[in-house]
Design a protein around this motif. Structure first.
Motif, mmCIF file in Angstrom:
data_model
loop_
_atom_site.group_PDB
_atom_site.id
_atom_site.type_symbol
_atom_site.label_atom_id
_atom_site.label_comp_id
_atom_site.label_asym_id
_atom_site.label_seq_id
_atom_site.Cartn_x
_atom_site.Cartn_y
_atom_site.Cartn_z
ATOM 1 N N SER A 144 -7.749 5.193 2.732
ATOM 2 C CA SER A 144 -7.475 6.142 3.824
ATOM 3 C C SER A 144 -6.136 6.849 3.629
ATOM 4 O O SER A 144 -5.986 8.005 4.010
ATOM 5 C CB SER A 144 -7.578 5.512 5.211
ATOM 6 O OG SER A 144 -7.361 4.147 5.172
ATOM 7 N N GLY A 145 -5.196 6.162 2.984
ATOM 8 C CA GLY A 145 -3.874 6.755 2.741
ATOM 9 C C GLY A 145 -3.919 7.990 1.849
ATOM 10 O O GLY A 145 -3.047 8.840 1.915
ATOM 11 N N SER A 153 5.783 6.106 7.565
ATOM 12 C CA SER A 153 4.807 5.414 8.420
ATOM 13 C C SER A 153 3.843 6.397 9.081
ATOM 14 O O SER A 153 2.748 6.015 9.483
ATOM 15 C CB SER A 153 5.518 4.555 9.470
ATOM 16 O OG SER A 153 6.367 5.358 10.239
ATOM 17 N N PRO A 185 0.137 8.092 6.515
ATOM 18 C CA PRO A 185 -1.237 7.580 6.361
ATOM 19 C C PRO A 185 -2.188 8.093 7.454
ATOM 20 O O PRO A 185 -3.362 8.314 7.196
ATOM 21 C CB PRO A 185 -1.076 6.055 6.461
ATOM 22 C CG PRO A 185 0.349 5.795 6.178
ATOM 23 C CD PRO A 185 1.107 6.991 6.641
ATOM 24 N N SER A 186 -1.679 8.294 8.663
ATOM 25 C CA SER A 186 -2.571 8.735 9.743
ATOM 26 C C SER A 186 -3.024 10.185 9.518
ATOM 27 O O SER A 186 -3.954 10.658 10.158
ATOM 28 C CB SER A 186 -1.890 8.588 11.109
ATOM 29 O OG SER A 186 -0.752 9.406 11.153
ATOM 30 N N ASP A 243 -8.143 0.480 -5.034
ATOM 31 C CA ASP A 243 -7.922 -0.164 -3.734
ATOM 32 C C ASP A 243 -8.684 -1.485 -3.730
ATOM 33 O O ASP A 243 -9.901 -1.532 -3.585
ATOM 34 C CB ASP A 243 -8.413 0.764 -2.615
ATOM 35 C CG ASP A 243 -8.040 0.227 -1.235
ATOM 36 O OD1 ASP A 243 -7.591 -0.936 -1.155
ATOM 37 O OD2 ASP A 243 -8.210 0.962 -0.253
ATOM 38 N N GLN A 285 -9.144 -4.098 3.580
ATOM 39 C CA GLN A 285 -8.646 -3.268 4.683
ATOM 40 C C GLN A 285 -8.780 -1.776 4.370
ATOM 41 O O GLN A 285 -8.820 -0.943 5.278
ATOM 42 C CB GLN A 285 -7.162 -3.556 4.961
ATOM 43 C CG GLN A 285 -6.871 -4.964 5.427
ATOM 44 C CD GLN A 285 -5.362 -5.171 5.669
ATOM 45 O OE1 GLN A 285 -4.891 -5.062 6.789
ATOM 46 N NE2 GLN A 285 -4.615 -5.478 4.616
ATOM 47 N N ASN A 311 -6.678 0.394 3.180
ATOM 48 C CA ASN A 311 -5.565 1.268 3.595
ATOM 49 C C ASN A 311 -5.180 2.296 2.530
ATOM 50 O O ASN A 311 -4.827 3.428 2.863
ATOM 51 C CB ASN A 311 -4.316 0.437 3.953
ATOM 52 C CG ASN A 311 -4.535 -0.475 5.145
ATOM 53 O OD1 ASN A 311 -3.922 -1.522 5.250
ATOM 54 N ND2 ASN A 311 -5.426 -0.096 6.050
ATOM 55 N N THR A 324 0.829 -1.206 0.000
ATOM 56 C CA THR A 324 0.000 0.000 0.000
ATOM 57 C C THR A 324 0.867 1.261 0.000
ATOM 58 O O THR A 324 0.611 2.196 -0.764
ATOM 59 C CB THR A 324 -0.936 -0.022 1.225
ATOM 60 O OG1 THR A 324 -1.715 -1.221 1.150
ATOM 61 C CG2 THR A 324 -1.849 1.180 1.239
ATOM 62 N N THR A 325 1.894 1.268 0.828
ATOM 63 C CA THR A 325 2.795 2.429 0.888
ATOM 64 C C THR A 325 3.377 2.695 -0.497
ATOM 65 O O THR A 325 3.477 3.843 -0.939
ATOM 66 C CB THR A 325 3.920 2.161 1.913
ATOM 67 O OG1 THR A 325 3.306 1.834 3.157
ATOM 68 C CG2 THR A 325 4.824 3.354 2.095
#
Ligand code: ATP
Ligand code: MG
Length: 272
Positions: free
Chosen positions: A65-66, A238, A241-242, A56, A60, A62, A35-36
């Motif tokens: 949301s990323g 890291s 994404p948040s 996507d 999940q 990710n 995903t990254t």
């Protein structure tokens, strides 16, 4: 009504290395940087004025949301395209990055994996869905889940090539053999032109001896298929994404952003 469009959707394969290329980002091993890499390579290419789409394909969600799409904002997602409920063009969402769009996912995609089992032409459903988008983008990246189930087989069948992120650790080679064997069988049965776009070493730690040993083994075996760009372990990657941001938006000066920009250049050079 389920998967009614799945038959007779085999269209001519577009030759590899043309625009409108579809690339599956796959490795059944979890947490290796699929995903990254999908999100940040896509964003780096979008920054170089390429029109890019991320699909996507992981329940999940990710990648969704990323790029800043909250679960609540995802009214329509890939599941609705698989069921034939909504045309894919109506599912596309914009992101904070110019030239970058996303087809979001949701946990409902778990059901797709199960429901596909009984569907006719079950391996080719995503191919039928994505064909109409080809002409609108330079590159379409499919972020796969950490499994070799039907969602991944659909992604491999729909794609021109597969990009394999690998974490340089002891078990990387074992999983790789299994993935290569799946690619081989998809190639044989559903997608004869599928090829390996490249292997990408992620979370590269130059202080760790094992990193070098595994990287050497992979390069010995796959040679030029391994990107010379490696993605270092970088805390900014890291964190982003948040914040619902790609590394290009979050910290374009970070070593992570520099690595994905460099990868985008190498990726483009390889397109000829
Ligand atoms: P999954 O198999 O669950 O889909 P994945 O292969 O998509 O996982 P990611 O989600 O991209 O893997 O990465 C796993 C974790 O490692 C995440 O928390 C991510 O933020 C972190 N991560 C990925 N690449 C890096 C990096 N180069 N440096 C630091 N952290 C990273
Ligand atoms: Mg992932």
């Amino acid at each position: 009504m389920y998967y009614k469009e799945s038959i007779n959707q085999e269209k001519e394969n577009i030759m590899p290395n043309t625009l409108g290329k579809i690339i599956a980002v796959a490795n059944q091993k979890g947490g290796v940087g699929k995903t990254t890499s999908s999100v940040n390579l896509a964003a780096a290419l979008a920054g170089k004025r390429k029109k890019v789409l991320i699909v996507d394909s992981d329940p999940q969600g990710n990648a969704s949301s990323g790029v800043g799409l909250s679960v609540q904002s995802r009214k329509k997602h890939l599941y609705h395209a698989y069921t034939g409920d909504t045309p894919i063009a109506d599912i596309l969402c914009g992101t904070g990055v110019k030239n970058l769009k996303v087809v979001p996912s949701s946990i409902d995609l778990v059901a797709t994996e199960i429901e596909l089992v009984a569907a006719p032409g079950r391996e080719r459903v995503l191919k039928g869905i994505l064909e109409e988008l080809r002409g609108s983008f330079d590159f379409i990246f499919i972020d796969c889940p950490p499994s070799l189930g039907l969602l991944t087989v659909n992604a491999l069948t729909a794609s021109d090539s597969v990009l394999i992120p690998l974490q340089c650790e002891y078990f990387a080679m074992e999983g790789l053999a299994q993935l290569v064997s799946t690619i081989r069988s998809v190639k044989k049965s559903y997608n004869k032109n599928l090829f390996i776009e490249g292997l990408l070493l992620t979370m590269y730690d130059k202080r760790n001896k094992l990193t070098f040993q595994v990287a050497d083994k992979i390069t010995e075996h796959f040679q030029k298929q391994v990107y010379s760009t490696v993605i270092p372990r970088n805390v900014r990657l890291s964190e982003c994404p948040s914040h619902g941001q790609t590394i290009i938006e979050y910290d374009n000066q970070s070593t992570g952003a520099q690595a994905y920009n460099q990868l985008a250049n190498e990726f483009l050079r390889k397109q000829g």
